[in-house]
Motif scaffolding. Structure first.
Motif, PDB file in Angstrom:
ATOM      1  N   ASP A  78       0.807  -1.179  -0.006  1.00 31.04           N
ATOM      2  CA  ASP A  78      -0.005   0.015  -0.024  1.00 31.04           C
ATOM      3  C   ASP A  78       1.030   1.231  -0.206  1.00 31.04           C
ATOM      4  O   ASP A  78       0.610   2.419   0.031  1.00 31.04           O
ATOM      5  N   ASP A  79       2.006   0.970   0.159  1.00 32.96           N
ATOM      6  CA  ASP A  79       3.231   2.260   0.094  1.00 32.96           C
ATOM      7  C   ASP A  79       4.329   1.596  -0.692  1.00 32.96           C
ATOM      8  O   ASP A  79       5.041   0.956   0.283  1.00 32.96           O
ATOM      9  N   LEU A  80       4.560   1.823  -1.937  1.00 33.24           N
ATOM     10  CA  LEU A  80       5.567   1.510  -2.652  1.00 33.24           C
ATOM     11  C   LEU A  80       7.156   1.507  -2.024  1.00 33.24           C
ATOM     12  O   LEU A  80       7.847   0.611  -1.990  1.00 33.24           O
ATOM     13  N   ARG A  81       7.225   2.716  -1.528  1.00 33.12           N
ATOM     14  CA  ARG A  81       8.600   3.227  -1.090  1.00 33.12           C
ATOM     15  C   ARG A  81       8.853   2.657   0.318  1.00 33.12           C
ATOM     16  O   ARG A  81      10.042   2.039   0.526  1.00 33.12           O
ATOM     17  N   ALA A  82       7.869   2.274   1.114  1.00 36.16           N
ATOM     18  CA  ALA A  82       7.881   1.609   2.256  1.00 36.16           C
ATOM     19  C   ALA A  82       8.252   0.180   2.079  1.00 36.16           C
ATOM     20  O   ALA A  82       9.355  -0.431   2.710  1.00 36.16           O
ATOM     21  N   VAL A  83       7.730  -0.418   0.999  1.00 43.79           N
ATOM     22  CA  VAL A  83       7.918  -1.935   0.519  1.00 43.79           C
ATOM     23  C   VAL A  83       9.274  -2.078   0.387  1.00 43.79           C
ATOM     24  O   VAL A  83      10.145  -3.044   0.627  1.00 43.79           O
ATOM     25  N   ILE A  84       9.758  -1.154  -0.662  1.00 42.67           N
ATOM     26  CA  ILE A  84      11.243  -1.408  -1.172  1.00 42.67           C
ATOM     27  C   ILE A  84      12.099  -1.117  -0.032  1.00 42.67           C
ATOM     28  O   ILE A  84      13.058  -1.754  -0.085  1.00 42.67           O
ATOM     29  N   GLY A  85      12.010  -0.104   0.590  1.00 40.49           N
ATOM     30  CA  GLY A  85      12.736  -0.074   1.826  1.00 40.49           C
ATOM     31  C   GLY A  85      12.863  -1.349   2.844  1.00 40.49           C
ATOM     32  O   GLY A  85      14.037  -1.479   3.331  1.00 40.49           O
ATOM     33  N   ARG A  86      11.695  -1.987   3.083  1.00 39.86           N
ATOM     34  CA  ARG A  86      11.922  -3.245   3.833  1.00 39.86           C
ATOM     35  C   ARG A  86      12.845  -4.267   3.105  1.00 39.86           C
ATOM     36  O   ARG A  86      13.311  -4.966   3.782  1.00 39.86           O
ATOM     37  N   LEU A  87      12.273  -4.496   1.772  1.00 34.08           N
ATOM     38  CA  LEU A  87      13.086  -5.311   1.090  1.00 34.08           C
ATOM     39  C   LEU A  87      14.744  -5.128   0.938  1.00 34.08           C
ATOM     40  O   LEU A  87      15.726  -5.893   0.942  1.00 34.08           O
ATOM     41  N   VAL A  88      14.941  -3.857   0.739  1.00 36.47           N
ATOM     42  CA  VAL A  88      16.490  -3.383   1.130  1.00 36.47           C
ATOM     43  C   VAL A  88      17.091  -4.006   2.154  1.00 36.47           C
ATOM     44  O   VAL A  88      18.115  -4.240   2.191  1.00 36.47           O
ATOM     45  N   ALA A  89      16.275  -3.679   3.302  1.00 39.01           N
ATOM     46  CA  ALA A  89      16.885  -4.116   4.656  1.00 39.01           C
ATOM     47  C   ALA A  89      16.882  -5.625   4.722  1.00 39.01           C
ATOM     48  O   ALA A  89      18.080  -5.954   5.358  1.00 39.01           O
ATOM     49  N   LEU A  90      15.968  -6.256   4.123  1.00 38.34           N
ATOM     50  CA  LEU A  90      16.216  -7.807   4.174  1.00 38.34           C
ATOM     51  C   LEU A  90      17.244  -8.207   3.259  1.00 38.34           C
ATOM     52  O   LEU A  90      17.903  -9.415   3.545  1.00 38.34           O
ATOM     53  N   ALA A  91      17.477  -7.435   2.139  1.00 34.61           N
ATOM     54  CA  ALA A  91      18.498  -8.086   1.446  1.00 34.61           C
ATOM     55  C   ALA A  91      20.017  -7.763   1.742  1.00 34.61           C
ATOM     56  O   ALA A  91      20.792  -8.471   1.568  1.00 34.61           O
ATOM     57  N   VAL A  92      20.270  -6.749   2.390  1.00 37.07           N
ATOM     58  CA  VAL A  92      21.418  -6.051   2.910  1.00 37.07           C
ATOM     59  C   VAL A  92      21.817  -6.401   4.400  1.00 37.07           C
ATOM     60  O   VAL A  92      23.116  -6.681   4.810  1.00 37.07           O
ATOM     61  N   ASP A  93      20.907  -6.524   5.422  1.00 42.27           N
ATOM     62  CA  ASP A  93      21.046  -6.627   6.592  1.00 42.27           C
ATOM     63  C   ASP A  93      20.732  -7.856   7.291  1.00 42.27           C
ATOM     64  O   ASP A  93      19.921  -8.375   7.045  1.00 42.27           O
ATOM     65  N   ARG A  94      21.889  -8.829   7.507  1.00 41.64           N
ATOM     66  CA  ARG A  94      21.810  -9.821   7.769  1.00 41.64           C
ATOM     67  C   ARG A  94      21.070 -10.254   9.110  1.00 41.64           C
ATOM     68  O   ARG A  94      20.842 -11.424   9.622  1.00 41.64           O
ATOM     69  N   GLY A  95      20.928  -9.348   9.969  1.00 42.95           N
ATOM     70  CA  GLY A  95      20.117  -9.598  11.305  1.00 42.95           C
ATOM     71  C   GLY A  95      18.921  -9.086  11.121  1.00 42.95           C
ATOM     72  O   GLY A  95      18.027  -8.929  11.937  1.00 42.95           O
ATOM     73  N   ALA A  96      18.455  -8.790   9.656  1.00 44.00           N
ATOM     74  CA  ALA A  96      17.035  -8.262   9.662  1.00 44.00           C
ATOM     75  C   ALA A  96      15.700  -9.410   9.837  1.00 44.00           C
ATOM     76  O   ALA A  96      14.803  -8.754  10.010  1.00 44.00           O
ATOM     77  N   VAL A  97      16.194 -10.559   9.650  1.00 48.15           N
ATOM     78  CA  VAL A  97      15.036 -11.587   9.813  1.00 48.15           C
ATOM     79  C   VAL A  97      15.208 -12.231  10.891  1.00 48.15           C
ATOM     80  O   VAL A  97      16.268 -12.622  11.465  1.00 48.15           O
TER      81      VAL A  97
END
Length: 203
Positions: free
Chosen positions: A184-203
């Motif tokens: 419902d907020d494309l920028r927020a979705v992309i931001g979350r996926l960037v965090a998941l992709a690069v931050d190994r502690g994100a999950v």
């Protein structure tokens, strides 16, 4: 900045293995926009190019949009175990799948990788690579999903109805995923996926 170095078994230092994101969600939820935004925000990301037996459409480039192969070549990929997942499409008229080698090579070099698949594909990749982070892109509501499918104007009413029935089944399976993001907020979705992709502690 995330520290991507690690000590290898031999004692030498090398890049930590990259993170694999597996993206799925119902037709019309906006996955293409999410993928495009993520690729722009994260240039080092490898977007997995699917192999397909269907002919190229006007404007499509082999190796960029898809890897176009014959049915015989596709059979050989399956036999050699070179696909992370594959599926029959449109009642067996064509097949598509995710080549394994480019994904594994990028991960070994420490690069994040994105694979966009359907529900069955996500399950298959997770079985082969359990460390993959599966992400389900959900619509704000089924009513909004129906509106988006109607607005894009590419389907007949019967096709839209079939996609919506499939979407209900997919929504019921979202609990299988490691992460659910509501588009419902494309920028927020992309931001979350960037965090998941690069931050190994994100999950």
């Amino acid at each position: 900045m995330t520290d991507t170095s690690s000590v290898m078994p031999s004692g030498r230092t090398g890049p930590a293995r990259g993170r694999l994101l597996v993206l799925a969600g119902p037709s019309g939820v906006g996955k293409s926009s999410v993928v495009a935004g993520l690729r722009e925000a994260l240039p080092e990301l490898l977007f997995s190019v699917s192999a397909t037996t269907r002919p190229a459409r006007p404007g499509e480039v082999d190796g960029r949009d898809y890897r176009f192969v014959s049915r015989e070549e596709f059979d050989a990929l399956i036999e050699r175990g070179e696909l992370l997942e594959w599926a029959e499409v449109h009642g067996g008229l064509q097949r598509s799948g995710t080549p394994r080698v480019p994904v594994e090579q990028a991960l070994d070099r420490g690069r994040p990788v994105l694979v966009e698949v359907d529900l069955q594909g996500a399950r298959s990749v997770k079985r082969v690579l359990p460390e993959a982070v599966t992400v389900f892109v959900a619509p704000p509501s089924m009513e909004e999903l129906a509106r988006r499918l109607t607005d894009r104007g590419t389907d007949t009413p019967e096709q839209r109805e079939r996609r919506l029935r499939t979407a209900i089944e997919e929504m019921e399976a979202q609990g299988e995923f490691d992460e659910v993001v509501v588009n419902d907020d494309l920028r927020a979705v992309i931001g979350r996926l960037v965090a998941l992709a690069v931050d190994r502690g994100a999950v």
